[in-house]
Design an enzyme around this catalytic site. Sequence first.
Site, mmCIF file in Angstrom:
data_model
loop_
_atom_site.group_PDB
_atom_site.id
_atom_site.type_symbol
_atom_site.label_atom_id
_atom_site.label_comp_id
_atom_site.label_asym_id
_atom_site.label_seq_id
_atom_site.Cartn_x
_atom_site.Cartn_y
_atom_site.Cartn_z
ATOM 1 N N ASP A 260 0.887 -1.166 0.000
ATOM 2 C CA ASP A 260 0.000 0.000 0.000
ATOM 3 C C ASP A 260 0.920 1.210 0.000
ATOM 4 O O ASP A 260 1.584 1.495 1.007
ATOM 5 C CB ASP A 260 -0.901 -0.037 1.239
ATOM 6 C CG ASP A 260 -1.948 1.081 1.235
ATOM 7 O OD1 ASP A 260 -1.787 2.055 0.475
ATOM 8 O OD2 ASP A 260 -2.915 0.963 2.009
ATOM 9 N N GLU A 384 -11.133 0.258 -1.994
ATOM 10 C CA GLU A 384 -10.090 -0.622 -1.459
ATOM 11 C C GLU A 384 -10.604 -1.759 -0.578
ATOM 12 O O GLU A 384 -10.285 -1.827 0.604
ATOM 13 C CB GLU A 384 -9.065 0.208 -0.673
ATOM 14 C CG GLU A 384 -9.655 1.177 0.345
ATOM 15 C CD GLU A 384 -8.564 1.949 1.073
ATOM 16 O OE1 GLU A 384 -7.669 1.315 1.640
ATOM 17 O OE2 GLU A 384 -8.626 3.191 1.082
ATOM 18 N N ARG A 406 -5.458 -6.906 -0.406
ATOM 19 C CA ARG A 406 -6.234 -5.676 -0.615
ATOM 20 C C ARG A 406 -5.918 -5.181 -2.026
ATOM 21 O O ARG A 406 -4.787 -5.344 -2.500
ATOM 22 C CB ARG A 406 -5.864 -4.607 0.423
ATOM 23 C CG ARG A 406 -6.651 -3.315 0.257
ATOM 24 C CD ARG A 406 -6.608 -2.384 1.489
ATOM 25 N NE ARG A 406 -5.296 -1.872 1.831
ATOM 26 C CZ ARG A 406 -4.556 -2.287 2.846
ATOM 27 N NH1 ARG A 406 -4.995 -3.242 3.652
ATOM 28 N NH2 ARG A 406 -3.368 -1.766 3.076
ATOM 29 N N GLU A 408 -6.537 -1.613 -4.227
ATOM 30 C CA GLU A 408 -6.987 -0.227 -4.034
ATOM 31 C C GLU A 408 -6.660 0.633 -5.250
ATOM 32 O O GLU A 408 -5.530 0.636 -5.741
ATOM 33 C CB GLU A 408 -6.279 0.370 -2.802
ATOM 34 C CG GLU A 408 -6.584 1.837 -2.584
ATOM 35 C CD GLU A 408 -6.008 2.397 -1.293
ATOM 36 O OE1 GLU A 408 -4.981 1.857 -0.805
ATOM 37 O OE2 GLU A 408 -6.574 3.363 -0.770
HETATM 38 N N1 GLY Z 1 -2.949 4.099 2.631
HETATM 39 C C1 GLY Z 1 -3.949 4.405 3.560
HETATM 40 C C2 GLY Z 1 -5.250 3.926 3.139
HETATM 41 O O1 GLY Z 1 -5.340 3.186 2.186
HETATM 42 O O2 GLY Z 1 -6.249 4.303 3.694
HETATM 43 MN MN MN Z 2 -6.700 4.322 1.008
HETATM 44 MN MN MN Z 3 -3.829 2.808 0.752
#
Ligand code: GLY
Ligand code: MN
Ligand code: MN
Length: 440
Positions: A260, A384, A406, A408
């Site tokens: 991430d 996400e 995840r 996103e």
């Molecule tokens: N990188 C922080 C979030 O995805 O909320």
């Molecule tokens: Mn985020």
């Molecule tokens: Mn994120």
Amino acid sequence: MSSLDQSVFASRRQQLAQAMGANAIAIIATREEMYRNRDADYKYRPDSSFYYLTGFAEPEAVAVLETDDQGELCYTLFCRERNRALEIWNGYRAGIEGALAQYGADQAFVIEDLDDEIISLLAGKDKLYVRFGQTKKFDVRVGEWCHAVQLKQRQGDRAPQHLIQLDGLLDEMRLIKSADELALMQMAGKISAEAHTRAMQKVRPEMMEYALEAELHYVFGQYGGVPAYNTIVGGGANACILHYVENNQMLKSGDLVLIDAGCEYQYYAGDITRTFPVNGKFTGEQKALYEVVLTAQLAAIDATRVGNHYKLPHEQVLRILTEGLVDLGLLKGELNELIETEAYNQFFMHGTGHWLGMDVHDVGQYKVNGEWRAYQEGMVVTVEPGLYIAPDDESVDEKWRGIGIRIEDDVVLTNDTPLILTKDVVKSIDDIEHLMAESR
Ligand code: GLY
Ligand code: MN
Ligand code: MN
């Protein structure tokens, strides 16, 4: 100087002044420098709302916007004085001259004069807008300034009678992105996508998580960008720790790695998560879970449309994830009941997204009059969903444990189909495996 033209900041100030109404004053300070250790500070990053209105990136600065009886705006900037000796050591300062000539201030003072000058700026104003609750120190100072004006009552001065939280107006402005802002966010998305692509190409079994982090940051740096938040590189079960930032373990063949990471470009954030196999090939269990998350993510993106309410994508995600978990035998029971009792919480415990902008978790209300707000053109939101099977979860078959996934992306609300700012980095299983095979 920003890549945004100064006229952009000037028109934001005008817009805010109009919303404030006549005979009002707004005081907005930037963040203080942050001490790191001994005599070293963290690299300075101005407060987003302050920068949004001023385009001014130096520390120790306060902007004051006043409207007169006719609603005409006067902009005063308090900033650091120019100082040849200090500039040789610590870098360029705009000073009063720069505040006037480059940053559009109608008047400017050195920051040391703030306590004196602000008293006469405040006197006689009806409404005072400040950002309460940013720092205790600033809240106390605002109280002291109002008190100081009150003490001059016998000279005919009067402190503002209405104290209003400035964030209410500012956050709504920041929530809807202009074309200029979307162009910067497009860049932030592109750079972030390039960084994730590089990570997929560079990862090898037995690499350290921090070494992979460095590959992403390398790309950010090539564009003058910085990480928009602490990068997460979680190999194997580390992916199940939502805010894992230690990034100090070895990546193992057979595991997935969850990254991430987003680039902040010209003060606008990207925010991408991708999850891929360290050795380039998904296992059967990894594939099965990944497909569920990807199906949920695609449906949620499709639901991110003008007029839909904020929670609709999340509701789609909950249904698809729960269905998938039942199909794979990770949850047992009737679908609607599992959703109602939030059984998915065991494997999916966060929201499906958040506003994105100058701050990664950007400003703006999520509810209006108690209802989830409707999406409007120019909003930017992340999508996400994820699934995280804790390594010690004995309620599920061992083969699932320690898998965290995840996916996103960053999505702009348009009057047409959702615009995905981060589409340049692949996310289907085939595309990921293909890209990784090519780089080996
Ligand atoms: N990188 C922080 C979030 O995805 O909320
Ligand atoms: Mn985020
Ligand atoms: Mn994120």
